[in-house]
Design a protein around this motif. Structure first.
Motif, PDB file in Angstrom:
ATOM      1  N   UNK A  87       7.102   3.297  25.830  1.00  0.00           N
ATOM      2  CA  UNK A  87       5.663   3.430  26.088  1.00  0.00           C
ATOM      3  C   UNK A  87       5.198   4.834  25.688  1.00  0.00           C
ATOM      4  N   UNK A  88       5.325   5.138  24.401  1.00  0.00           N
ATOM      5  CA  UNK A  88       4.996   6.458  23.863  1.00  0.00           C
ATOM      6  C   UNK A  88       3.983   6.303  22.736  1.00  0.00           C
ATOM      7  N   UNK A  89       2.877   7.002  22.839  1.00  0.00           N
ATOM      8  CA  UNK A  89       1.823   6.954  21.824  1.00  0.00           C
ATOM      9  C   UNK A  89       2.154   7.905  20.683  1.00  0.00           C
ATOM     10  N   UNK A  90       2.105   7.408  19.444  1.00  0.00           N
ATOM     11  CA  UNK A  90       2.441   8.206  18.268  1.00  0.00           C
ATOM     12  C   UNK A  90       1.266   8.252  17.300  1.00  0.00           C
ATOM     13  N   UNK A  91       0.950   9.434  16.798  1.00  0.00           N
ATOM     14  CA  UNK A  91      -0.062   9.556  15.753  1.00  0.00           C
ATOM     15  C   UNK A  91       0.456   8.877  14.492  1.00  0.00           C
ATOM     16  N   UNK A  92      -0.418   8.550  13.556  1.00  0.00           N
ATOM     17  CA  UNK A  92       0.061   7.948  12.308  1.00  0.00           C
ATOM     18  C   UNK A  92       1.136   8.786  11.621  1.00  0.00           C
ATOM     19  N   UNK A  93       0.993  10.094  11.630  1.00  0.00           N
ATOM     20  CA  UNK A  93       1.981  10.965  10.983  1.00  0.00           C
ATOM     21  C   UNK A  93       3.328  10.886  11.707  1.00  0.00           C
ATOM     22  N   UNK A  94       3.288  10.968  13.055  1.00  0.00           N
ATOM     23  CA  UNK A  94       4.535  10.882  13.815  1.00  0.00           C
ATOM     24  C   UNK A  94       5.145   9.488  13.702  1.00  0.00           C
ATOM     25  N   UNK A  95       4.303   8.476  13.723  1.00  0.00           N
ATOM     26  CA  UNK A  95       4.753   7.092  13.586  1.00  0.00           C
ATOM     27  C   UNK A  95       5.515   6.912  12.278  1.00  0.00           C
ATOM     28  N   UNK A  96       4.944   7.400  11.200  1.00  0.00           N
ATOM     29  CA  UNK A  96       5.574   7.279   9.882  1.00  0.00           C
ATOM     30  C   UNK A  96       6.871   8.080   9.822  1.00  0.00           C
ATOM     31  N   UNK A  97       6.870   9.261  10.426  1.00  0.00           N
ATOM     32  CA  UNK A  97       8.066  10.092  10.414  1.00  0.00           C
ATOM     33  C   UNK A  97       9.211   9.439  11.186  1.00  0.00           C
ATOM     34  N   UNK A  98       8.897   8.896  12.351  1.00  0.00           N
ATOM     35  CA  UNK A  98       9.931   8.220  13.142  1.00  0.00           C
ATOM     36  C   UNK A  98      10.460   6.998  12.400  1.00  0.00           C
ATOM     37  N   UNK A  99       9.552   6.256  11.756  1.00  0.00           N
ATOM     38  CA  UNK A  99       9.974   5.069  11.002  1.00  0.00           C
ATOM     39  C   UNK A  99      10.977   5.444   9.921  1.00  0.00           C
TER      40      UNK A  99
END
Length: 469
Positions: free
Chosen positions: A255-267
């Motif tokens: 349950x962690x909110x990720x910005x598009x940049x962080x989302x892409x980096x984690x992916x």
């Protein structure tokens, strides 16, 4: 005495809350256990026992977490072995709960440790059975899910025959049957939509309880038509036997909110699967490249379990606002505990950040009818085997490609070909389309599925002829 069935539709699962004189027993709890704690506390009652009818294969039970939270004792039937503290009951053992008694009836067959719990009321009368996967309304449990057993499914079916006739059918007709599952569960074939019934009615109507049925007839009929179990079943059963990460930890991580940049980096760094759980219509219109669709509004957890083969797969979510915790919870129910977060602001924030989106071409059933006789058109019907056999489009360009086994049949499709996909209504075909598209295939979705196709003038047939792609 109070009995409450806590039914979860997406898993077709019934857990049970039994209370007498301030003492509570929970039977086959879900992974998220705070609901049981809150219910008991609201009644000024204490959870004393957690009964497990067997090592569940279709979901991860909450028995371990609930025991840690409450100090309640976990009870399994004879023959169970675990990597955590539990009480392994003997056949016929009785447990006092306030003014009532819960008696263990060892009923092997679905699994070796499977047990039915007989509730004896304040007056000493047999009141109800909590039958787990031994007896459903309209069916009995499939006998092919035992963990690491040397016994065959025929051996287990034979055991189930004895269990039903010697332990359950001897009970009075007015005993209430509370099963672990209803229609929609893969743990049986012909489960009723009803979730509570009387044993006498089952003796009259359940094919497996026919009084004149021979052992050989029972074994044959119980095994007839059983499809291979979903790949996650054995893994969930082992988690229930061996233990798992506590649910609160899983929820906090996911349950962690990720910005598009962080989302892409984690992916990219974690090799995470982007799982889009919005509606099929929203996904078709626009989605993150290479993401997979499984809508949270449908049979979400079972399809995740059937299609994502690694329970440790890192997962990132594209989820409707307000359904983030629900989605992480429903993933955890079938053992997917490695959710790493969700896209803050959803697909709109992704687009606002200037990142790429893709879509899937979707056409109406009428448009498919116009294109049907083209030399290049190839149709994949992704419904289940029984649905396809019942009725399907007729033509050499129509192929059965069941979503359940899509991972096993990828070698039968050609990346140079464009495929038109349909299911019954549209949910499953978009799941299949997303998987194929992410693997480089050209796909077109047929909106409305077979329900819409039936209204066209295309020929339909109930005859199944061999078909290869």
């Amino acid at each position: 005495m109070k009995i409450e069935q806590i039914y979860t539709g997406c898993l077709a699962h019934g857990a049970y809350y039994i209370e007498s004189k301030g003492e509570v027993a929970i039977i086959d709890p879900l992974r998220e256990t705070q609901q049981y704690v809150d219910k008991a506390e609201s009644k000024n009652a204490k959870i004393k026992y957690i009964f497990e009818t067997h090592f569940h294969a279709d979901f991860v039970s909450g028995h371990i977490d609930l025991a840690k939270k409450t100090g309640a004792k976990i009870i399994f039937g004879p023959g169970a072995q675990t990597n955590y503290e539990a009480h392994f009951a003997t056949d016929g053992e009785e447990f006092k709960l306030g003014d009532v008694i819960i008696k263990v009836l060892h009923t092997p067959g679905h699994t070796l440790e499977s047990s039915t719990f007989l509730l004896i009321d304040e007056n000493g009368k047999d009141h109800a059975i909590f039958s787990g996967d031994t007896l459903f309304l309209g069916d009995v449990g499939r006998p092919d899910l035992a963990i690491k057993s040397d016994l065959t499914k025929e051996d287990l079916a034979s055991m189930l025959f004895d269990s039903l006739r010697n332990k359950i059918m001897t009970l009075a007709d007015d005993v209430i049957v509370y099963p672990a599952h209803g229609a929609g569960s893969a743990c049986g074939k012909n489960l009723s939509k009803e979730t509570v019934g009387l044993l006498g009615e089952q003796k009259k109507t359940n094919y497996a309880l026919r009084a004149d049925m021979t052992r050989n007839e029972f074994v044959k009929e119980v095994l007839d038509g059983i499809l291979p179990p979903p790949q996650y079943f054995a893994k969930n059963a082992m988690m229930n036997k061996s233990g798992y990460t506590d649910f609160d930890t899983v929820l906090k991580k996911g349950d962690v909110s990720l910005t598009p940049e962080d989302f892409e980096q984690v992916a990219n760094q974690e090799g995470a699967l982007v799982l889009d759980v919005r509606t099929e219509q929203e996904f078709v219109k626009e989605h993150i490249p290479n993401s997979i669709f499984i809508g949270v509004h449908g049979s979400f957890a079972p399809w995740v379990g059937a299609l994502i083969t690694d329970l440790q797969q890192p997962i990132l979510l594209v989820v409707p606002e307000g359904r983030e915790q629900e989605t992480v919870t429903r993933l955890s129910r079938v053992g997917y505990d490695n959710t790493l977060g969700y896209l803050e602001g959803g697909i709109e924030s992704w687009k606002s950040a200037g990142k790429d989106i893709e879509s899937i071409e979707s056409i109406s059933a009428d448009e498919l009818a116009n294109r049907f006789n083209s030399d290049t058109i190839e149709i994949l019907d992704v419904r289940k085997d029984g649905e396809y056999k019942s009725e399907h489009l007729e033509g050499d360009n129509v192929h059965h490609f069941a979503l359940d086994y899509i991972n096993d049949n990828m070698n039968t499709v050609d990346q140079k070909q464009t495929y038109y996909l349909h299911c019954a209504g549209g949910y499953r075909s978009v799941i299949a389309a997303s998987i194929l598209k992410a693997r480089g295939f050209n796909v077109i979705d047929i909106a409305g599925g077979y329900a819409a196709l039936k209204k066209t003038n295309l020929s339909k047939t109930d005859y199944v002829c061999p078909s290869t792609l």
